[in-house]
Design an enzyme around this catalytic site. Sequence first.
Site, mmCIF file in Angstrom:
data_model
loop_
_atom_site.group_PDB
_atom_site.id
_atom_site.type_symbol
_atom_site.label_atom_id
_atom_site.label_comp_id
_atom_site.label_asym_id
_atom_site.label_seq_id
_atom_site.Cartn_x
_atom_site.Cartn_y
_atom_site.Cartn_z
ATOM 1 N N ASP A 54 -6.887 1.255 1.063
ATOM 2 C CA ASP A 54 -5.214 0.821 0.918
ATOM 3 C C ASP A 54 -5.418 -1.126 0.421
ATOM 4 O O ASP A 54 -4.103 -0.598 -0.511
ATOM 5 C CB ASP A 54 -5.074 0.658 2.905
ATOM 6 C CG ASP A 54 -4.922 1.277 3.877
ATOM 7 O OD1 ASP A 54 -5.287 2.562 3.233
ATOM 8 O OD2 ASP A 54 -4.859 1.059 5.277
ATOM 9 N N GLU A 114 -4.589 0.775 -3.350
ATOM 10 C CA GLU A 114 -3.389 0.710 -3.664
ATOM 11 C C GLU A 114 -2.172 -0.615 -3.294
ATOM 12 O O GLU A 114 -1.458 -0.237 -4.304
ATOM 13 C CB GLU A 114 -3.215 2.282 -2.734
ATOM 14 C CG GLU A 114 -3.417 3.212 -2.978
ATOM 15 C CD GLU A 114 -3.559 4.556 -0.990
ATOM 16 O OE1 GLU A 114 -4.255 5.692 -1.992
ATOM 17 O OE2 GLU A 114 -3.057 4.182 -0.833
ATOM 18 N N GLU A 125 0.879 -1.115 0.073
ATOM 19 C CA GLU A 125 0.093 -0.185 -0.318
ATOM 20 C C GLU A 125 0.845 1.611 -0.053
ATOM 21 O O GLU A 125 0.661 1.934 -0.644
ATOM 22 C CB GLU A 125 -1.066 -0.309 1.004
ATOM 23 C CG GLU A 125 -1.834 1.593 0.986
ATOM 24 C CD GLU A 125 -1.523 2.340 2.224
ATOM 25 O OE1 GLU A 125 -1.782 3.399 1.971
ATOM 26 O OE2 GLU A 125 -0.708 1.850 3.078
ATOM 27 N N ASP A 137 0.856 3.563 -3.060
ATOM 28 C CA ASP A 137 0.119 4.853 -2.660
ATOM 29 C C ASP A 137 0.530 5.820 -3.129
ATOM 30 O O ASP A 137 0.277 7.157 -4.446
ATOM 31 C CB ASP A 137 -0.058 5.841 -1.499
ATOM 32 C CG ASP A 137 -0.595 6.902 -1.525
ATOM 33 O OD1 ASP A 137 -1.490 7.251 -1.127
ATOM 34 O OD2 ASP A 137 1.042 7.794 -0.515
#
Length: 222
Positions: free
Chosen positions: A115, A118, A43, A47
């Site tokens: 989360d 990502e 994650e 991101d």
Amino acid sequence: MLEQAVRDYIAALIGAPPKDDALWIEALTHGSTGERRTYERLEFLGDRVLGLSIAEWLHATSQDAEGRLSQRLNALVSRATCADIAREIDLGRHIRLGKQARDDGGHDSDNILGDVIEALIGACFLERGWEAARGMVRTLWSGAMEGKAGKRKHPKSALQEWAAGNKRRMPEYRLIERAGPDHALRFTVEVTVHGVGAVQATATSKQDAETRAAEEFMEKYA
């Protein structure tokens, strides 16, 4: 080993059959399972890949100034937008959760959904590279890019300007309640404009609760 249904699901997302089962299992695994490898590291990576993908996309397709580009970027990579897109692709049913997290509604938690989507982007980047990860983002975020995300003024900014324009004190935000387990927290916030009124709203983060409260305040009083 990935179940066939999950394998087919990932293949549809990334445009090719997954190669490293352990990588994709990690991307779908929540800490509540007690397993050592969970989605958190992926994650973190995803991101950054998402942010760069959207920033490049906006730069290529918009002539807006930096401030407007930043406004749209922040909206498009926000936890709420990520969670909405995760729901559109029915991601929740494939997330691996512990029993308590499942019972607490973790499959539909904004934080967990955001989360994990990502983490999937991060896994795609590691397995197939930048071009594939960017392609995944462009496919999943196409509707959000065409929509209004980030095009209108942020509700908190709009409320602040409204208060100033009407010679009122600046809005005051107060946390009323923080409830629920760590993986499914709910925050209730109250916004008050002295001499006008107050409105409460609840969301999965304090920031989102403040945004919703400002939006509802404007709808009620402005």
